[in-house]
Design an enzyme around this catalytic site. Structure first.
Site, PDB file in Angstrom:
ATOM      1  N   ASP A  31       0.849  -1.193   0.000  1.00 51.77           N
ATOM      2  CA  ASP A  31       0.000   0.000   0.000  1.00 51.77           C
ATOM      3  C   ASP A  31       0.877   1.233   0.000  1.00 51.77           C
ATOM      4  O   ASP A  31       1.988   1.202   0.541  1.00 51.77           O
ATOM      5  CB  ASP A  31      -0.929  -0.008   1.237  1.00 51.77           C
ATOM      6  CG  ASP A  31      -2.233   0.734   0.996  1.00 51.77           C
ATOM      7  OD1 ASP A  31      -2.166   1.947   0.704  1.00 51.77           O
ATOM      8  OD2 ASP A  31      -3.303   0.114   1.098  1.00 51.77           O
ATOM      9  N   SER A 124     -16.375  -3.098 -10.226  1.00 55.59           N
ATOM     10  CA  SER A 124     -17.470  -2.386  -9.584  1.00 55.59           C
ATOM     11  C   SER A 124     -18.725  -2.480 -10.432  1.00 55.59           C
ATOM     12  O   SER A 124     -18.652  -2.577 -11.667  1.00 55.59           O
ATOM     13  CB  SER A 124     -17.060  -0.917  -9.454  1.00 55.59           C
ATOM     14  OG  SER A 124     -18.171  -0.120  -9.131  1.00 55.59           O
ATOM     15  N   TYR A 148     -13.672   7.405 -13.459  1.00 59.62           N
ATOM     16  CA  TYR A 148     -13.446   6.303 -12.511  1.00 59.62           C
ATOM     17  C   TYR A 148     -14.016   5.006 -13.079  1.00 59.62           C
ATOM     18  O   TYR A 148     -13.351   3.972 -13.135  1.00 59.62           O
ATOM     19  CB  TYR A 148     -14.097   6.616 -11.155  1.00 59.62           C
ATOM     20  CG  TYR A 148     -14.259   5.401 -10.273  1.00 59.62           C
ATOM     21  CD1 TYR A 148     -13.152   4.810  -9.664  1.00 59.62           C
ATOM     22  CD2 TYR A 148     -15.511   4.801 -10.079  1.00 59.62           C
ATOM     23  CE1 TYR A 148     -13.290   3.671  -8.874  1.00 59.62           C
ATOM     24  CE2 TYR A 148     -15.661   3.670  -9.287  1.00 59.62           C
ATOM     25  CZ  TYR A 148     -14.549   3.108  -8.685  1.00 59.62           C
ATOM     26  OH  TYR A 148     -14.684   1.974  -7.916  1.00 59.62           O
ATOM     27  N   LYS A 152     -12.288   1.165 -14.498  1.00 56.40           N
ATOM     28  CA  LYS A 152     -12.694  -0.211 -14.163  1.00 56.40           C
ATOM     29  C   LYS A 152     -13.015  -0.992 -15.438  1.00 56.40           C
ATOM     30  O   LYS A 152     -12.637  -2.158 -15.586  1.00 56.40           O
ATOM     31  CB  LYS A 152     -13.912  -0.205 -13.231  1.00 56.40           C
ATOM     32  CG  LYS A 152     -13.637   0.377 -11.858  1.00 56.40           C
ATOM     33  CD  LYS A 152     -12.667  -0.470 -11.051  1.00 56.40           C
ATOM     34  CE  LYS A 152     -12.348   0.129  -9.700  1.00 56.40           C
ATOM     35  NZ  LYS A 152     -11.200  -0.499  -9.016  1.00 56.40           N
TER      36      LYS A 152
HETATM   37  P1  NAD Z   1      -9.761   2.384  -0.179  1.00 55.00           P
HETATM   38  O1  NAD Z   1      -9.381   3.708  -0.720  1.00 55.00           O
HETATM   39  O2  NAD Z   1     -10.127   2.289   1.259  1.00 55.00           O
HETATM   40  O3  NAD Z   1      -8.589   1.335  -0.455  1.00 55.00           O
HETATM   41  C1  NAD Z   1      -7.729   1.436  -1.572  1.00 55.00           C
HETATM   42  C2  NAD Z   1      -6.305   1.286  -1.058  1.00 55.00           C
HETATM   43  O4  NAD Z   1      -5.408   1.346  -2.163  1.00 55.00           O
HETATM   44  C3  NAD Z   1      -5.898   2.418  -0.099  1.00 55.00           C
HETATM   45  O5  NAD Z   1      -5.322   1.852   1.056  1.00 55.00           O
HETATM   46  C4  NAD Z   1      -4.888   3.231  -0.895  1.00 55.00           C
HETATM   47  O6  NAD Z   1      -3.927   3.836  -0.055  1.00 55.00           O
HETATM   48  C5  NAD Z   1      -4.299   2.160  -1.812  1.00 55.00           C
HETATM   49  N1  NAD Z   1      -3.734   2.680  -3.071  1.00 55.00           N
HETATM   50  C6  NAD Z   1      -4.322   3.488  -3.966  1.00 55.00           C
HETATM   51  N2  NAD Z   1      -3.487   3.717  -4.993  1.00 55.00           N
HETATM   52  C7  NAD Z   1      -2.346   3.023  -4.748  1.00 55.00           C
HETATM   53  C8  NAD Z   1      -1.116   2.862  -5.434  1.00 55.00           C
HETATM   54  N3  NAD Z   1      -0.862   3.492  -6.571  1.00 55.00           N
HETATM   55  N4  NAD Z   1      -0.180   2.081  -4.879  1.00 55.00           N
HETATM   56  C9  NAD Z   1      -0.399   1.431  -3.696  1.00 55.00           C
HETATM   57  N5  NAD Z   1      -1.532   1.561  -3.002  1.00 55.00           N
HETATM   58  C10 NAD Z   1      -2.500   2.341  -3.521  1.00 55.00           C
HETATM   59  O7  NAD Z   1     -10.940   1.817  -1.088  1.00 55.00           O
HETATM   60  P2  NAD Z   1     -11.880   0.556  -0.894  1.00 55.00           P
HETATM   61  O8  NAD Z   1     -13.239   1.062  -0.652  1.00 55.00           O
HETATM   62  O9  NAD Z   1     -11.296  -0.407   0.039  1.00 55.00           O
HETATM   63  O10 NAD Z   1     -11.866  -0.015  -2.383  1.00 55.00           O
HETATM   64  C11 NAD Z   1     -10.965  -1.015  -2.782  1.00 55.00           C
HETATM   65  C12 NAD Z   1     -11.154  -1.269  -4.274  1.00 55.00           C
HETATM   66  O11 NAD Z   1     -12.497  -1.629  -4.521  1.00 55.00           O
HETATM   67  C13 NAD Z   1     -10.864  -0.062  -5.152  1.00 55.00           C
HETATM   68  O12 NAD Z   1     -10.209  -0.506  -6.318  1.00 55.00           O
HETATM   69  C14 NAD Z   1     -12.242   0.473  -5.480  1.00 55.00           C
HETATM   70  O13 NAD Z   1     -12.282   1.149  -6.709  1.00 55.00           O
HETATM   71  C15 NAD Z   1     -13.049  -0.810  -5.544  1.00 55.00           C
HETATM   72  N6  NAD Z   1     -14.472  -0.588  -5.273  1.00 55.00           N
HETATM   73  C16 NAD Z   1     -14.844   0.055  -4.120  1.00 55.00           C
HETATM   74  C17 NAD Z   1     -16.187   0.321  -3.880  1.00 55.00           C
HETATM   75  C18 NAD Z   1     -16.611   1.039  -2.626  1.00 55.00           C
HETATM   76  O14 NAD Z   1     -17.712   1.577  -2.593  1.00 55.00           O
HETATM   77  N7  NAD Z   1     -15.811   1.107  -1.575  1.00 55.00           N
HETATM   78  C19 NAD Z   1     -17.145  -0.104  -4.810  1.00 55.00           C
HETATM   79  C20 NAD Z   1     -16.741  -0.781  -5.953  1.00 55.00           C
HETATM   80  C21 NAD Z   1     -15.393  -1.023  -6.180  1.00 55.00           C
HETATM   81  C1  UD1 Z   2     -21.399   5.719  -6.172  1.00 53.76           C
HETATM   82  C2  UD1 Z   2     -20.667   5.993  -7.458  1.00 53.76           C
HETATM   83  C3  UD1 Z   2     -20.241   4.672  -8.082  1.00 53.76           C
HETATM   84  C4  UD1 Z   2     -19.400   3.845  -7.089  1.00 53.76           C
HETATM   85  C5  UD1 Z   2     -20.208   3.665  -5.811  1.00 53.76           C
HETATM   86  C6  UD1 Z   2     -19.459   2.928  -4.742  1.00 53.76           C
HETATM   87  C7  UD1 Z   2     -21.587   8.079  -8.387  1.00 53.76           C
HETATM   88  C8  UD1 Z   2     -22.416   8.680  -9.471  1.00 53.76           C
HETATM   89  N1  UD1 Z   2     -21.529   6.728  -8.384  1.00 53.76           N
HETATM   90  O1  UD1 Z   2     -22.525   4.944  -6.462  1.00 53.76           O
HETATM   91  O2  UD1 Z   2     -19.498   4.882  -9.255  1.00 53.76           O
HETATM   92  O3  UD1 Z   2     -19.079   2.587  -7.631  1.00 53.76           O
HETATM   93  O4  UD1 Z   2     -20.577   4.967  -5.295  1.00 53.76           O
HETATM   94  O5  UD1 Z   2     -18.355   3.674  -4.305  1.00 53.76           O
HETATM   95  O6  UD1 Z   2     -20.979   8.774  -7.586  1.00 53.76           O
HETATM   96  N2  UD1 Z   2     -27.140   9.738  -1.883  1.00 53.76           N
HETATM   97  C9  UD1 Z   2     -27.819  10.771  -1.276  1.00 53.76           C
HETATM   98  N3  UD1 Z   2     -27.101  11.675  -0.533  1.00 53.76           N
HETATM   99  C10 UD1 Z   2     -25.743  11.577  -0.359  1.00 53.76           C
HETATM  100  C11 UD1 Z   2     -25.059  10.500  -0.979  1.00 53.76           C
HETATM  101  C12 UD1 Z   2     -25.786   9.616  -1.752  1.00 53.76           C
HETATM  102  O7  UD1 Z   2     -29.032  10.887  -1.403  1.00 53.76           O
HETATM  103  O8  UD1 Z   2     -25.145  12.427   0.330  1.00 53.76           O
HETATM  104  C13 UD1 Z   2     -27.922   8.726  -2.648  1.00 53.76           C
HETATM  105  C14 UD1 Z   2     -27.520   8.553  -4.099  1.00 53.76           C
HETATM  106  O9  UD1 Z   2     -28.247   9.416  -4.928  1.00 53.76           O
HETATM  107  C15 UD1 Z   2     -27.866   7.069  -4.318  1.00 53.76           C
HETATM  108  C16 UD1 Z   2     -27.626   6.415  -2.952  1.00 53.76           C
HETATM  109  O10 UD1 Z   2     -27.695   7.486  -2.009  1.00 53.76           O
HETATM  110  O11 UD1 Z   2     -29.224   6.926  -4.624  1.00 53.76           O
HETATM  111  C17 UD1 Z   2     -26.279   5.739  -2.826  1.00 53.76           C
HETATM  112  O12 UD1 Z   2     -25.258   6.652  -3.213  1.00 53.76           O
HETATM  113  P1  UD1 Z   2     -23.697   6.276  -3.092  1.00 53.76           P
HETATM  114  O13 UD1 Z   2     -23.433   5.725  -1.746  1.00 53.76           O
HETATM  115  O14 UD1 Z   2     -22.923   7.461  -3.516  1.00 53.76           O
HETATM  116  O15 UD1 Z   2     -23.514   5.079  -4.121  1.00 53.76           O
HETATM  117  P2  UD1 Z   2     -23.861   4.978  -5.692  1.00 53.76           P
HETATM  118  O16 UD1 Z   2     -24.624   6.153  -6.160  1.00 53.76           O
HETATM  119  O17 UD1 Z   2     -24.469   3.663  -5.934  1.00 53.76           O
END
Ligand code: NAD
Ligand code: UD1
Length: 369
Positions: A31, A124, A148, A152
């Site tokens: 990380d 995602s 973003y 993916k």
């Molecule tokens: P997070 O930011 O908590 O974790 C990502 C980690 O990657 C962090 O610890 C960051 O420091 C590290 N990182 C980023 N760039 C790096 C680099 N260049 N080199 C080394 N380390 C690096 O995020 P998360 O919520 O745990 O998400 C993990 C993965 O899942 C991500 O790829 C994210 O896009 C994907 N994802 C997350 C969600 C969500 O809502 N949390 C949803 C769909 C997909």
């Molecule tokens: C968002 C991202 C998506 C990402 C996902 C998980 C956008 C457009 N999409 O999705 O790419 O993969 O997070 O990280 O940003 N909401 C409110 N008030 C708020 C925040 C959210 O009403 O302050 C609503 C949103 O309109 C949605 C729901 O809550 O209906 C969930 O939102 P969020 O948690 O941001 O997730 P996604 O929209 O699914």
């Protein structure tokens, strides 16, 4: 198995590392802490009888990455490292392409040099774009609505082409729906920097009094209560999906894709109501403009993962909110706050003893005195 976990100090990574340790795997975390803290790994290690090794490595440092992989010689890689803020990706697209796409390319090269060809990738549900064909199936056409999401999509396509070009690769693209919740101990959880973009961490901060009210993005969607519906999934269930995918890849080459969701949606108002119930705190909200790019509803068909991986999400909304609330209460400002931060390693281990996980072959889980 020796598993290398990129981004293992992050939200989903830290929960997955703990389950890998519990399952008896050896774990090395890479990380750069761009969105996380080594404190998360200290807590994971305090929660486990076997410890993960932590290395500060940036995926963009090609040479160091290659050197690290050839030294560690992992059997498999779980690749969480990436940037994930949709809004930031719109204002700084190149930062996202560089970090997420180039970072992944560097990782694949380094894996090849280290003769490791097994990869689980954090994709995602964002790759379904604005699809309205619900529930979302793995074969639903993909598209991107922001940089973003496009990173993916590009990475998924890159991995498909790589898998098709060389049969040594075994790859899983896991499409997460909306990860929420925290470990039952309240010691690890999501620690968003600045104002949270996502709903659940925002609502949690309103409930704890850090923010005044929730802005509900749109109240006139064609959903039962007019607010957006999403498939929230507990991070512990999500983490378990990675272990199931790793197991599957042991005897299966090629590129596989699985939705990791519950199959059920909850509306914004349902989430707010669940937080009120669980926290006993008022959660004021106001309906505001729709957020550009949001769809009315998104939820998975998780059947493919159930049939092929034997995996299914077990935890419901109530538990997601309970666990998230415990984490929020114990760490009101994330990893840089709260009592646990002040404890030495030994004190932390003592404090977390009731939650100690032991490696499978070490015997049953539990509070051994
Ligand atoms: P997070 O930011 O908590 O974790 C990502 C980690 O990657 C962090 O610890 C960051 O420091 C590290 N990182 C980023 N760039 C790096 C680099 N260049 N080199 C080394 N380390 C690096 O995020 P998360 O919520 O745990 O998400 C993990 C993965 O899942 C991500 O790829 C994210 O896009 C994907 N994802 C997350 C969600 C969500 O809502 N949390 C949803 C769909 C997909
Ligand atoms: C968002 C991202 C998506 C990402 C996902 C998980 C956008 C457009 N999409 O999705 O790419 O993969 O997070 O990280 O940003 N909401 C409110 N008030 C708020 C925040 C959210 O009403 O302050 C609503 C949103 O309109 C949605 C729901 O809550 O209906 C969930 O939102 P969020 O948690 O941001 O997730 P996604 O929209 O699914």
């Amino acid at each position: 198995m020796h598993v290398l976990v990129t981004g293992g100090a992050g939200y989903i990574g830290s929960h997955t590392v703990l389950q890998l340790l519990q399952d008896g795997h050896e774990v090395t975390i890479l990380d750069n802490f761009s969105n996380s803290s080594p404190e998360a790994v200290r807590r994971v290690n305090a929660l486990s009888s076997s410890k993960a090794k932590l290395l500060k490595v940036d995926l963009l440092d090609e040479e160091l990455l290659k050197e690290t992989l050839t030294t560690v010689k992992p059997d498999a890689v779980i690749h969480f490292a990436g940037l994930k803020s949709v809004g930031e990706s719109v204002s700084q697209p190149l930062k996202y392409y560089r970090n997420n796409v180039t970072g992944t390319l560097n990782l694949l090269d380094a894996m090849d040099s280290a003769q490791c060809h097994t990869l689980v990738f954090s994709s995602s549900a964002t790759v379904y774009g604005e699809s309205t064909a619900l529930p979302l199936l793995e074969r639903t056409p993909r598209s991107a609505t922001n940089p973003y999401g496009r990173t993916k999509l590009h990475i998924e396509e890159m991995l498909e082409e790589l898998g098709a070009s060389d049969a040594r690769w075994s790859i899983a693209n896991l499409r997460y729906f909306n990860p929420v919740g925290a470990h039952e101990s309240g010691a690890i959880g999501e620690d968003p920097q600045g104002i949270p973009n996502n709903l659940m961490p925002y609502v949690a901060q309103v409930a704890i009094g850090r923010r005044d009210k929730v802005g509900v993005f749109g109240g006139d969607y064609s959903t039962p209560d007019g607010t957006g519906v999403r498939d929230y999934i507990h991070v512990e269930d999500l983490a378990a999906g990675h272990l199931a995918a790793l197991e599957y890849l042991k005897d299966s080459s090629g590129v596989h894709v699985w939705n990791l969701g519950t199959g059920t949606g909850a509306s914004v108002l349902e989430v707010i109501e669940a937080f009120r119930r669980v926290s006993g705190q008022p959660v004021p909200y106001e309906i505001v403009e729709r957020r550009p790019g949001d769809v009315a509803e998104s939820y998975a068909n998780p059947e493919k993962a159930r049939l092929e991986l034997g995996w299914k999400a077990e935890r419901g909304l109530e538990q997601m909110v309970e666990d998230m609330w415990r984490w929020q209460e114990q760490n009101p400002r994330g990893f840089e706050s709260g009592d646990l931060l002040e404890l030495s390693d030994d004190e932390l281990a003592e404090h977390l003893k009731p939650y100690l996980v032991t490696r499978k072959e070490d015997g049953p889980r539990g509070d051994i005195d």
